[in-house]
Design a protein around this motif. Sequence first.
Motif, PDB file in Angstrom:
ATOM      1  N   SER A  46       0.583  -1.587   0.288  1.00  0.00           N
ATOM      2  CA  SER A  46      -0.153   0.150  -0.111  1.00  0.00           C
ATOM      3  C   SER A  46       0.898   1.126   0.062  1.00  0.00           C
ATOM      4  O   SER A  46       2.173   1.636   0.284  1.00  0.00           O
ATOM      5  CB  SER A  46      -1.230  -0.107   1.384  1.00  0.00           C
ATOM      6  N   ILE A  47       0.377   2.828  -0.704  1.00  0.00           N
ATOM      7  CA  ILE A  47       1.311   3.364  -0.902  1.00  0.00           C
ATOM      8  C   ILE A  47       0.779   4.393  -0.184  1.00  0.00           C
ATOM      9  O   ILE A  47       1.658   5.611   0.297  1.00  0.00           O
ATOM     10  CB  ILE A  47       1.183   4.207  -2.190  1.00  0.00           C
ATOM     11  N   TYR A  48      -0.474   4.124   0.235  1.00  0.00           N
ATOM     12  CA  TYR A  48      -0.723   5.024   1.454  1.00  0.00           C
ATOM     13  C   TYR A  48      -0.404   4.464   3.111  1.00  0.00           C
ATOM     14  O   TYR A  48      -0.545   5.770   4.556  1.00  0.00           O
ATOM     15  CB  TYR A  48      -2.194   4.560   1.650  1.00  0.00           C
ATOM     16  N   ALA A  49      -0.332   3.324   3.201  1.00  0.00           N
ATOM     17  CA  ALA A  49      -0.305   2.890   4.740  1.00  0.00           C
ATOM     18  C   ALA A  49       0.971   3.551   5.541  1.00  0.00           C
ATOM     19  O   ALA A  49       1.977   4.327   4.783  1.00  0.00           O
ATOM     20  CB  ALA A  49       0.544   1.546   4.746  1.00  0.00           C
ATOM     21  N   LYS A  50       1.020   4.034   6.478  1.00  0.00           N
ATOM     22  CA  LYS A  50       2.243   4.739   7.497  1.00  0.00           C
ATOM     23  C   LYS A  50       3.919   4.018   7.323  1.00  0.00           C
ATOM     24  O   LYS A  50       4.887   4.534   7.176  1.00  0.00           O
ATOM     25  CB  LYS A  50       1.973   4.845   8.914  1.00  0.00           C
ATOM     26  N   SER A  51       3.492   2.758   7.084  1.00  0.00           N
ATOM     27  CA  SER A  51       4.690   2.051   7.343  1.00  0.00           C
ATOM     28  C   SER A  51       4.823   1.294   5.572  1.00  0.00           C
ATOM     29  O   SER A  51       3.277   1.240   5.386  1.00  0.00           O
ATOM     30  CB  SER A  51       4.657   0.428   7.512  1.00  0.00           C
ATOM     31  N   LYS A  52       5.551   0.623   5.400  1.00  0.00           N
ATOM     32  CA  LYS A  52       5.886   0.309   3.673  1.00  0.00           C
ATOM     33  C   LYS A  52       6.147  -1.525   3.823  1.00  0.00           C
ATOM     34  O   LYS A  52       6.588  -1.940   2.601  1.00  0.00           O
ATOM     35  CB  LYS A  52       6.975   1.114   2.885  1.00  0.00           C
ATOM     36  N   LEU A  53       5.151  -1.606   5.135  1.00  0.00           N
ATOM     37  CA  LEU A  53       5.411  -2.735   4.479  1.00  0.00           C
ATOM     38  C   LEU A  53       4.235  -3.720   3.943  1.00  0.00           C
ATOM     39  O   LEU A  53       3.055  -3.497   3.505  1.00  0.00           O
ATOM     40  CB  LEU A  53       4.468  -3.252   6.021  1.00  0.00           C
ATOM     41  N   LYS A  54       4.911  -5.157   3.076  1.00  0.00           N
ATOM     42  CA  LYS A  54       4.246  -5.794   2.150  1.00  0.00           C
ATOM     43  C   LYS A  54       2.570  -6.836   2.953  1.00  0.00           C
ATOM     44  O   LYS A  54       3.241  -7.022   4.132  1.00  0.00           O
ATOM     45  CB  LYS A  54       4.761  -6.761   1.619  1.00  0.00           C
ATOM     46  N   VAL A  55       1.974  -6.720   2.273  1.00  0.00           N
ATOM     47  CA  VAL A  55       0.470  -7.042   2.725  1.00  0.00           C
ATOM     48  C   VAL A  55       0.036  -8.228   2.557  1.00  0.00           C
ATOM     49  O   VAL A  55      -0.072  -8.887   0.824  1.00  0.00           O
ATOM     50  CB  VAL A  55      -0.490  -6.146   2.417  1.00  0.00           C
ATOM     51  N   LEU A  56      -0.211  -9.502   2.890  1.00  0.00           N
ATOM     52  CA  LEU A  56      -0.300 -10.975   1.866  1.00  0.00           C
ATOM     53  C   LEU A  56      -1.803 -11.556   2.301  1.00  0.00           C
ATOM     54  O   LEU A  56      -2.555 -11.450   3.752  1.00  0.00           O
ATOM     55  CB  LEU A  56       0.372 -12.204   2.612  1.00  0.00           C
ATOM     56  N   LEU A  57      -2.926 -10.877   1.577  1.00  0.00           N
ATOM     57  CA  LEU A  57      -4.079 -11.803   1.613  1.00  0.00           C
ATOM     58  C   LEU A  57      -4.059 -12.625   1.199  1.00  0.00           C
ATOM     59  O   LEU A  57      -3.846 -13.008   0.387  1.00  0.00           O
ATOM     60  CB  LEU A  57      -5.318 -10.477   1.069  1.00  0.00           C
TER      61      LEU A  57
END
Length: 124
Positions: A46-57
């Motif tokens: 996500s470019i809008y998240a506070k952190s630049k962590l990757k997300v796995l759905l």
Amino acid sequence: MNYLGQGEDLIARVAAEYNLLSGKLLSVVIAVDNIGIVNVEIKYQSIYAKSKLKVLLACKSVICYSFFYQNRSYFETIEDFKFFKSNKGFYLCFDPDIETDRFTISETDQDFILFENLEGYTLE
């Protein structure tokens, strides 16, 4: 890998903290488990998240999916999406028909997954 949640609570958390819109789609993995159940894993940043962590759905117990890719099309930027729970299951669509309601499964939607269970994780 850190657990984010599951089901409708996860959809709300993704909307609030790890928005898909304009995110960078990193991978789509389709696999069959050892008892024949199809699962799809979506990894994005996500470019809008506070952190630049990757997300796995983790889209589990897939009912149906449809993806189309052509090397001249854009794969990585999520320009629009639908993500909700319907009476048929969870629904995630990366190319929704803009003429339809945001919480309706449309026959003209493309690049979608309909599935029974949802879990989410952040990745370092």
